[in-house]
Write an enzyme that holds these catalytic residues in place. Structure first.
Site, short mmCIF file in Angstrom:
data_model
loop_
_atom_site.label_atom_id
_atom_site.label_comp_id
_atom_site.label_asym_id
_atom_site.label_seq_id
_atom_site.Cartn_x
_atom_site.Cartn_y
_atom_site.Cartn_z
N ASP A 340 0.83 -1.21 0.00
CA ASP A 340 0.00 0.00 0.00
C ASP A 340 0.86 1.25 0.00
O ASP A 340 0.46 2.28 0.54
CB ASP A 340 -0.90 0.02 1.24
CG ASP A 340 -1.65 -1.27 1.44
OD1 ASP A 340 -2.33 -1.68 0.50
OD2 ASP A 340 -1.53 -1.87 2.52
N SER A 365 2.51 6.86 0.58
CA SER A 365 1.73 5.99 1.47
C SER A 365 0.29 6.11 1.00
O SER A 365 -0.28 7.19 1.03
CB SER A 365 1.87 6.44 2.92
OG SER A 365 0.93 5.78 3.70
N ARG A 366 -0.29 4.99 0.56
CA ARG A 366 -1.59 5.09 -0.12
C ARG A 366 -2.77 5.07 0.83
O ARG A 366 -3.86 5.46 0.44
CB ARG A 366 -1.74 3.97 -1.15
CG ARG A 366 -0.78 4.14 -2.29
CD ARG A 366 -1.10 3.29 -3.49
NE ARG A 366 0.08 3.26 -4.33
CZ ARG A 366 0.97 2.29 -4.32
NH1 ARG A 366 0.79 1.24 -3.54
NH2 ARG A 366 2.04 2.34 -5.08
N VAL A 367 -2.61 4.60 2.04
CA VAL A 367 -3.79 4.56 2.92
C VAL A 367 -3.59 5.25 4.27
O VAL A 367 -4.55 5.65 4.91
CB VAL A 367 -4.28 3.11 3.17
CG1 VAL A 367 -4.74 2.47 1.90
CG2 VAL A 367 -3.20 2.28 3.83
#
Ligand code: ATP
Ligand code: MG
Length: 500
Positions: A340, A365-367
């Site tokens: 992620d 950082s995707r989440v």
């Protein structure tokens, strides 16, 4: 450990003995037909299944790595001394499994839970198979709680949430392990259990990490699972899977776990080694075709579990090594696509003494942003863009510079951000100190002083802010930093600067 689990185990055993059917039974017996570098070829076991544990006549054990038409490939998890062609091999009917439970905390064990720290066998009563199915969609939840690493650059710009999988990728000796170890050290004050999995590293490197964690007081909440470079390839192969089972045992009681796989490039190399020995067809970069599936099924086991399931989480920090900054190599691209987000370390930044040497442009950082504390969001919003602009302007300013004052101010602010993002190893900053520093940057409190003083400021600030009840609610602030708290933080930073 209390008596009760032993008694329960004894009762269970007695019940099994009482219920056992006596009499003749047919049992499959295989035979070794070949052995090479920790991988045995065994014939004559038609009913055997993948991952089943097998026992050789020397007492050594192995597990089934690949099924072929008339033979199976068995990765050894004990030394192969004395094993030779023709010897019998017995089935156990059980998948290879690992002990799990509280007794492992603070211990250094091999992937089968056997002690490596000169202490007695951990007193565990439960076991789980090393390979388990990842939870399904319904059993999962959104990442909604931050996992604080104590590194300002990560917590402010690439916040990680509990249940996230964030890859740490970079060249050799660029501080990858240090970032993960800092994240572990920062859990001293939190409720997160940490597992550090060392795969294929030299014993001395692992010993250094263990020493650091022990001497800095984070050992009680950490498990080390070690499969050294010199050990059986089967153990190296098993290490991340069995460590994940240990993590799941905690997660399934509602706990939050942080697991560091150091590193999966070496795990991929072990997988390739075993596949080539087993004569599986090599694919790209000589890795077998299932290399993507190998790491996908491993990392799928991390994640946030729904409240209905158990509410726990497993946050994974897999580490990958790249050559000459080549992020598009096979294994790193696979891992980037599975995780992620990634934190990319840069040899150039490391050489320029910017540490942690995180490349802000390539990292993402995707989440985690969704889980970031509101107070942090309120002060960190512009930092990333400003810093990226600064890095770009710095390159151009070499060709003569910018005349206007706005650009000059940007460059100065950039120097400041760089100084703020730099951090010594093993000196995690609590959230409140990070927010205070960024708020001070925003308010111009830092403008007048020399960037060289920032390191000292970071040293004293946590103590100053630590016991202050006004900042207790900082973590829980919904979206913004209220004016009173912000003013109080600034006042504390000013006072710290004056006290120096
Ligand atoms: P390898 O590729 O060998 O696994 P790595 O990328 O994991 O290396 P580390 O072992 O974490 O890198 O760090 C390499 C060296 O850099 C360490 O010896 C350490 O002294 C230094 N180092 C790492 N981070 C920092 C930091 N924040 N401040 C100062 N020194 C650091
Ligand atoms: Mg390392």
């Amino acid at each position: 450990m209390t008596e009760a689990p032993h008694e329960a185990a004894m009762d269970a055993l007695k019940a099994r003995i009482a219920g056992a059917e006596l009499g003749a039974s047919a049992q499959e017996r295989g035979a070794v037909i070949g052995l090479a570098d920790g991988l045995a070829t065994v014939s004559g076991l038609p009913g055997v299944f993948l991952d089943e544990e097998l026992i050789f006549s020397t007492g050594a054990r192995g597990f089934v790595l690949a099924l072929e038409e008339t033979t199976v490939q068995v990765a050894l998890i004990d030394p192969s001394d004395g094993i030779s062609a023709g010897q019998p091999v017995a089935r156990t009917g059980q998948a290879v499994s690992v002990p799990v439970g509280e007794a492992l905390l603070g211990r250094v064990v091999d992937p089968l839970g056997r002690p490596l720290d000169d202490r007695e066998l951990p007193e565990t009563t439960a076991r789980l198979p090393a390979e388990r199915l990842a939870p399904g969609i319904i059993e999962r939840d959104f990442v909604n709680q931050p996992l604080e690493t104590g590194l300002l650059v990560v917590d402010a710009l690439f916040a990680i949430g509990r249940g996230q999988r964030e890859l740490i990728v970079g060249e050799r000796q660029t501080g990858k392990t240090s970032i993960a170890v800092d994240a572990i050290l920062n859990q001293r004050e939190s409720d997160v259990i940490c597992i550090y999995v060392a795969i294929g590293q030299h014993a001395s490197a692992v010993a250094r990490v263990i020493d650091t964690v022990r001497s800095r007081g984070a050992m009680e909440r950490t498990i080390f699972v070690v499969a050294e470079a010199a050990g059986e390839p089967g153990l190296r192969w098993l290490a991340p899977f069995s460590a994940t089972s240990m993590a799941e045992a905690y997660c399934e009681t509602g706990r939050d776990v942080l697991i560091v796989y150091d590193d999966l490039t070496k795990h991929a190399a072990t997988h390739r080694e075993l596949a080539l020995l087993a004569r599986q067809p090599p694919g790209r970069e000589a890795y077998p075709g299932d290399i993507f599936y190998l790491h996908a099924r491993l990392l799928e086991r991390s994640g946030k579990r729904s409240a209905k399931r158990c509410g726990g989480s497993i946050t994974a920090l897999p580490i990958a090594e790249i050559d000459a900054g080549n992020l598009s190599a096979y294994i790193p691209t696979n891992l980037i696509s599975i995780s992620d987000g990634q934190i990319v370390t840069s040899a150039a930044l490391f050489a320029a003494n910017q540490r942690p040497a995180i490349d802000v442009g390539l990292s993402v950082s995707r989440v985690g942003g969704k889980a970031q504390a509101g107070a942090m969001k309120a002060v960190a919003g512009r930092v990333r863009l400003d810093y990226a602009q600064y890095l770009e302007m710095k390159i151009f300013s070499r060709f003569g510079g910018f005349g206007d004052s706005a650009s000059a101010a940007r460059l100065v602010r950039g120097e400041w951000i760089a100084a703020l993002l730099a951090q010594h190893r093993f000196a995690p900053l609590p959230l409140v100190a990070q927010v205070a520093l960024l708020a001070a940057l925003d308010a111009g409190v830092l403008d007048k002083i020399d960037p060289g003083r920032i390191a000292a400021l970071k040293g004293v600030l946590p103590k100053r802010l630590g016991g202050d009840p006004r900042f207790d609610g900082l973590r829980a602030l919904p979206d913004a930093l209220d004016d009173d708290t912000r003013a109080a933080l600034l006042e504390a930073v000013r006072a710290a600067l004056e006290a120096e």
